[in-house]
Scaffold this motif. Sequence first.
Motif, mmCIF file in Angstrom:
data_model
loop_
_atom_site.group_PDB
_atom_site.id
_atom_site.type_symbol
_atom_site.label_atom_id
_atom_site.label_comp_id
_atom_site.label_asym_id
_atom_site.label_seq_id
_atom_site.Cartn_x
_atom_site.Cartn_y
_atom_site.Cartn_z
ATOM 1 N N PRO A 130 43.057 -26.944 -36.742
ATOM 2 C CA PRO A 130 42.416 -27.214 -38.034
ATOM 3 C C PRO A 130 40.922 -27.479 -37.919
ATOM 4 C CG PRO A 130 43.718 -29.104 -37.340
ATOM 5 C CD PRO A 130 44.040 -27.987 -36.384
ATOM 6 N N THR A 131 40.483 -28.036 -36.788
ATOM 7 C CA THR A 131 39.048 -28.294 -36.594
ATOM 8 C C THR A 131 38.260 -26.997 -36.645
ATOM 9 O OG1 THR A 131 39.496 -30.275 -35.276
ATOM 10 C CG2 THR A 131 37.322 -29.271 -35.040
ATOM 11 N N THR A 132 38.751 -25.985 -35.950
ATOM 12 C CA THR A 132 38.087 -24.684 -35.956
ATOM 13 C C THR A 132 38.144 -24.056 -37.338
ATOM 14 O OG1 THR A 132 38.529 -24.288 -33.614
ATOM 15 C CG2 THR A 132 38.143 -22.356 -34.981
ATOM 16 N N ALA A 133 39.276 -24.178 -38.022
ATOM 17 C CA ALA A 133 39.397 -23.608 -39.366
ATOM 18 C C ALA A 133 38.387 -24.228 -40.324
ATOM 19 C CB ALA A 133 40.818 -23.806 -39.885
ATOM 20 N N ILE A 134 38.222 -25.548 -40.257
ATOM 21 C CA ILE A 134 37.250 -26.223 -41.123
ATOM 22 C C ILE A 134 35.823 -25.798 -40.769
ATOM 23 C CG2 ILE A 134 36.258 -28.483 -41.692
ATOM 24 C CD1 ILE A 134 39.155 -29.588 -41.432
ATOM 25 N N SER A 135 35.539 -25.677 -39.487
ATOM 26 C CA SER A 135 34.212 -25.218 -39.063
ATOM 27 C C SER A 135 33.930 -23.801 -39.532
ATOM 28 C CB SER A 135 34.091 -25.295 -37.539
ATOM 29 O OG SER A 135 34.147 -26.633 -37.098
ATOM 30 N N GLU A 136 34.948 -22.961 -39.507
ATOM 31 C CA GLU A 136 34.794 -21.590 -39.984
ATOM 32 C C GLU A 136 34.534 -21.558 -41.492
ATOM 33 O OE1 GLU A 136 35.401 -17.947 -38.370
ATOM 34 O OE2 GLU A 136 33.910 -19.382 -37.666
ATOM 35 N N MET A 137 35.218 -22.409 -42.225
ATOM 36 C CA MET A 137 34.967 -22.464 -43.671
ATOM 37 C C MET A 137 33.540 -22.926 -43.945
ATOM 38 S SD MET A 137 38.562 -23.683 -45.445
ATOM 39 C CE MET A 137 39.340 -24.640 -44.133
ATOM 40 N N LYS A 138 33.073 -23.882 -43.167
ATOM 41 C CA LYS A 138 31.696 -24.334 -43.333
ATOM 42 C C LYS A 138 30.719 -23.200 -43.031
ATOM 43 C CE LYS A 138 28.322 -27.774 -41.799
ATOM 44 N NZ LYS A 138 27.998 -28.811 -40.789
ATOM 45 N N ARG A 139 30.993 -22.448 -41.987
ATOM 46 C CA ARG A 139 30.104 -21.353 -41.598
ATOM 47 C C ARG A 139 29.934 -20.331 -42.718
ATOM 48 N NH1 ARG A 139 30.781 -16.318 -39.989
ATOM 49 N NH2 ARG A 139 33.057 -16.489 -39.767
ATOM 50 N N VAL A 140 31.027 -19.990 -43.393
ATOM 51 C CA VAL A 140 30.947 -18.917 -44.390
ATOM 52 C C VAL A 140 30.508 -19.405 -45.768
ATOM 53 C CG1 VAL A 140 32.672 -17.559 -43.150
ATOM 54 C CG2 VAL A 140 33.394 -19.025 -45.061
ATOM 55 N N LEU A 141 30.398 -20.723 -45.935
ATOM 56 C CA LEU A 141 29.905 -21.262 -47.203
ATOM 57 C C LEU A 141 28.380 -21.223 -47.260
ATOM 58 C CD1 LEU A 141 32.129 -24.426 -47.793
ATOM 59 C CD2 LEU A 141 31.969 -22.438 -49.307
#
Length: 209
Positions: free
Chosen positions: A125-136
Amino acid sequence: MTTSPDQTAKVRRVWEKTAPSYDRQIAFLEKIQFSGGREWLGARARGRILEVAIGTGLNLPHYPTDATVTGIELSPAMLAIARQRAADLGRADDLREGDAQRLPFDNDSFDTAVCALSLCAIPDPTTAISEMKRVLVPGGRLLLLDHVRSTWPPIYAAQWLLERITIRVAGEHFTRRQLQLVKASGFDIIEAERLKAGSVERIHATKPA
């Protein structure tokens, strides 16, 4: 946390098997435990929306009609149901197969990222949240809805015991909590509320401008 291909493949197999009966299985929990959650997400989503782990598309009816929705889903069987739901709603949404831990999008591509009842089962989940931040985009919104560890000890104990089975069989966690991960990723928390003896959490955060 390092996610192995085997972990991701196991999660995909579970949801492939679950897809045909998922909507029926979750209908009771939607009314009792998660009531109002999807409406809460839809009321806060805006602009170019990315839904991560869109599942069968149960959030689609709640998004603004003028929003552009992109959805990714690990399971092709779940995705097929989501695409049919979008078609039935008359929505021309871009729904595609993808992994929340490796989003196939450029930086700063979306105004809102949504993830509902899925970080509990995403291996990292840490990576998933970081990925969401990246694409925002800067100032973009992160909207999360999930079941988390309860604040009431008897329920927490039951969740912990249930996890002994669900983590091994389906990779699903009941005692995770996403708020700390969201904060650690550098998001600004706008709203965070816990319901149902603390076992359900809704989070509205923004990427710093």
